[in-house]
Scaffold this active site. Structure first.
Site, short mmCIF file in Angstrom:
data_model
loop_
_atom_site.label_atom_id
_atom_site.label_comp_id
_atom_site.label_asym_id
_atom_site.label_seq_id
_atom_site.Cartn_x
_atom_site.Cartn_y
_atom_site.Cartn_z
N ASP A 103 -6.25 2.01 -2.96
CA ASP A 103 -7.36 2.05 -2.47
C ASP A 103 -7.77 3.14 -1.47
O ASP A 103 -8.71 3.11 -0.76
CB ASP A 103 -7.15 0.59 -1.33
CG ASP A 103 -5.78 0.78 -0.51
OD1 ASP A 103 -5.10 1.88 -0.53
OD2 ASP A 103 -5.86 -0.05 0.46
N ASP A 158 -1.27 1.74 -4.48
CA ASP A 158 -2.27 0.84 -4.71
C ASP A 158 -3.53 1.31 -4.88
O ASP A 158 -4.35 0.29 -5.25
CB ASP A 158 -2.06 -0.25 -3.69
CG ASP A 158 -2.85 -0.07 -2.61
OD1 ASP A 158 -2.75 1.03 -1.88
OD2 ASP A 158 -3.19 -1.07 -1.87
N SER A 206 0.73 -0.97 0.04
CA SER A 206 0.09 -0.07 -0.08
C SER A 206 0.91 1.12 -0.04
O SER A 206 1.46 1.61 -1.01
CB SER A 206 -0.87 -0.06 1.22
OG SER A 206 -1.87 0.98 1.15
N ASP A 209 -3.07 6.68 -3.03
CA ASP A 209 -1.83 5.95 -2.82
C ASP A 209 -1.36 5.09 -3.64
O ASP A 209 -2.29 4.74 -4.57
CB ASP A 209 -1.99 5.48 -1.16
CG ASP A 209 -3.20 4.32 -1.32
OD1 ASP A 209 -3.80 4.23 -2.16
OD2 ASP A 209 -2.73 3.45 -0.32
#
Length: 558
Positions: free
Chosen positions: A300, A298, A148, A296
């Site tokens: 999410d 990734d 992440s 961010d």
């Protein structure tokens, strides 16, 4: 603590099974140099598999993320799945971090070698695409290789179950036990390319079609947006989502547009961190944009900033959560609708839910809890959020992704901002409306990064044993130990303090981060409804700062 001979023996056993030439070379160099401290760091502990899966620094040994660690995790997951399903299927996704694709391929090889079916996403893609794909494909589990928003040296391994949501206890413990039973990875049966299905772009198209159900309204799409994926994987999918919904193509920060696992332009690739959004704000200012959005790496999470007097204002996760919640509730119907947030997020969502006559639930921190929340068997969850910039937005059919989704959130924020613009208003105006209607709910944070995790436990113990009588001039009226399962919630490490004062109420939650070496404190001050919102904001910010100062002292971190 292991002796030097035990550390060297453990390293030798690791070398004998490690398929990665890079980590083998790392270990040989440490052994030849006699670097006992580095060996102890890698072999004196190991990454623990939990509800967040695995996450840690890349490198050799059980205390690091590497191919051996990943293959053991995949073998344990496969064993647990086979214990309840004849021929389970696993869908596997990955981001653009160092090692992510290799870890995804190793997972596919291990699970197919164990007799499971496997689907591999076609390229580095956002985490919400993987979460969506689990249910869309009817898979029994999903794996997302991502860390992440962690620093560049980290990677991680996130596990979803067949409901498309992250795993919870006791399932995490059962998988961890199965991982413990795995032997040498060089003795595992492995599948080869062709044994698993590599998905095509149709999985991305299916995800985008699912976003068609979001409550975007019918306002004109005339809005200008500056955007950054922060060197992550969100840009291509977000562009397609915006085009599909009829929005102009966002202007993207050029030097952050393509995936880059080194994240060269930011100290931490997290839009919450100071400075991370500087470039997208500069682009927004230069182009006169109506809105600035950041995902961010990734994709999410979703951060939002708006023009304000004196410069751009970055909205807090709680502010965006409150705006999105009310937007969703205006554009959906039914008393069975459920909105959910966490104990560390603003209490405003509960007020909004009551005003709209819908159901409300509060959970522990994390979307793994948010997506499991229920108040009645027929609950239809249309919205969930946490203050750390995570949102799952749904329409009348519920949420299409059972995890936080930075693409869907960005799309809905754009629709909300376009609707406000049509009416000659801004997102700040809408926030002021909420303060007049529900009272001003101001939130803030105190976050302390440590190099020694024992400092976190010591600070919490200090607060337990000698809680302050007051914080920021407000009396501490209640101290709840979350480890005892306060408020009917499952036990978790942390404390919740309730405060009262001459005006309004306040709350502090203190807990260790689940993914980083941080002590995190969440502050909220609630003032009564008022027409003079700017003055109320100033008073609330002063109150938050006073609480923050006293709290740092109480934790022994002054």
């Amino acid at each position: 603590m292991r002796t030097v001979d035990e550390l060297r023996q453990a390293a030798a056993e690791w070398l004998a099974q490690d398929p990665d030439p890079q980590t083998r070379a790392e270990l040989r160099a440490l052994l030849e140099a006699g670097d006992t401290a580095a060996l102890a760091d890698r072999f004196g502990t190991r990454l623990q598999f939990g509800t967040a899966g695995l996450r840690g620094e890349l490198g050799a040994g059980p205390g690091r993320m590497n191919r051996v660690t990943v293959m053991r995790a995949a073998a344990g997951l496969a064993a647990r799945l086979k214990a309840e399903t004849a021929r389970p299927g696993v869908v596997i996704g990955y981001d653009a971090r160092h090692g992510s694709r290799r870890f995804a391929l190793d997972t596919a090889a291990v699970v197919t070698g164990a007799g499971l079916r496997a689907w591999l996403l076609p390229r580095p893609l956002p985490t919400p695409v993987l979460a969506f794909a689990v249910r869309h494909l009817g898979a029994d589990a999903g794996v997302m290789v991502t860390a992440s928003h962690n620093p560049p040296r980290d990677n991680g391994y996130k596990v979803y179950w067949g409901d498309g949501a992250q795993i919870l206890a006791p399932l995490d413990g059962e998988i961890a036990a199965a991982i413990d039973a795995v032997g040498r990875v060089d003795e595992l049966p492995l599948g080869a390319e062709g044994d698993w299905t590599v998905l095509g772009d149709d999985i991305v198209e299916a995800y985008l079609r699912a976003l068609d159900a979001l409550p975007l309204g019918d306002a004109p799409r005339e809005i200008s947006i500056a955007y950054t994926p922060l060197h992550g994987v969100g840009a291509q999918v977000l562009r397609r989502a915006f085009a599909r919904a009829g929005f102009p193509e966002p202007m993207v920060v050029a030097e952050q547009a393509e995936p880059d696992p080194d994240f060269p332009t930011v100290a931490f690739p997290n839009p919450e961190e100071p400075g991370a959004m500087d470039r997208v704000l500069a682009l927004a200012e230069r182009t006169g944009a109506d809105l600035a959005i950041a995902n961010d790496p990734d994709a999410d999470r979703c951060a939002v900033a708006v023009p304000a007097p004196g410069g751009w204002r970055t909205l807090t996760g709680d502010e965006v959560g409150a705006l999105l919640a009310e937007h969703v509730l205006r554009h959906t119907g039914g008393a069975d609708r459920l909105v959910v947030t966490t104990i560390v997020s603003s209490s405003l969502l509960g007020r909004i839910a009551a005003a709209h006559g819908v159901r409300y639930a509060e959970t522990l921190t994390g979307f793994k809890w948010i997506m499991k929340a229920r108040t009645a068997p027929d609950d239809r969850q249309v919205f969930g959020y946490e203050e750390a910039l995570g949102y799952s937005v749904g329409g009348d059919g519920g949420v299409p992704v059972r995890d936080k989704d930075g693409i869907g959130a960005a799309l809905t924020v754009a629709a909300l901002a376009a609707e406000a613009k049509r009416d000659g208003r801004t997102l700040v105006d809408l926030l002021d409306d909420q303060a007049r209607r529900y009272g001003l709910h101001a939130t803030g944070a105190l976050s302390v990064r440590v190099t020694d995790r024992s400092l976190i436990g010591a600070a919490l113990d200090r607060l337990r044993q000698a809680p302050p009588a007051a914080l920021g001039g407000r009396a501490v009226t209640e101290v709840e130990d979350l480890a005892r399962g306060a408020g009917g919630l499952p036990p978790t490490e942390g404390l919740r303090l309730r405060l009262s004062g001459p005006e309004g109420r306040a709350r502090v939650v203190v807990r260790p981060s689940g993914t980083e070496p941080k002590l995190k404190c969440y502050l909220e001050v609630v003032l009564p409804p008022t027409e003079d919102v700017p003055q109320a904001r100033a008073r609330a910010e002063a109150a938050l700062q006073a609480i923050r100062t006293d709290l740092r002292t109480a934790l022994g971190l002054a």
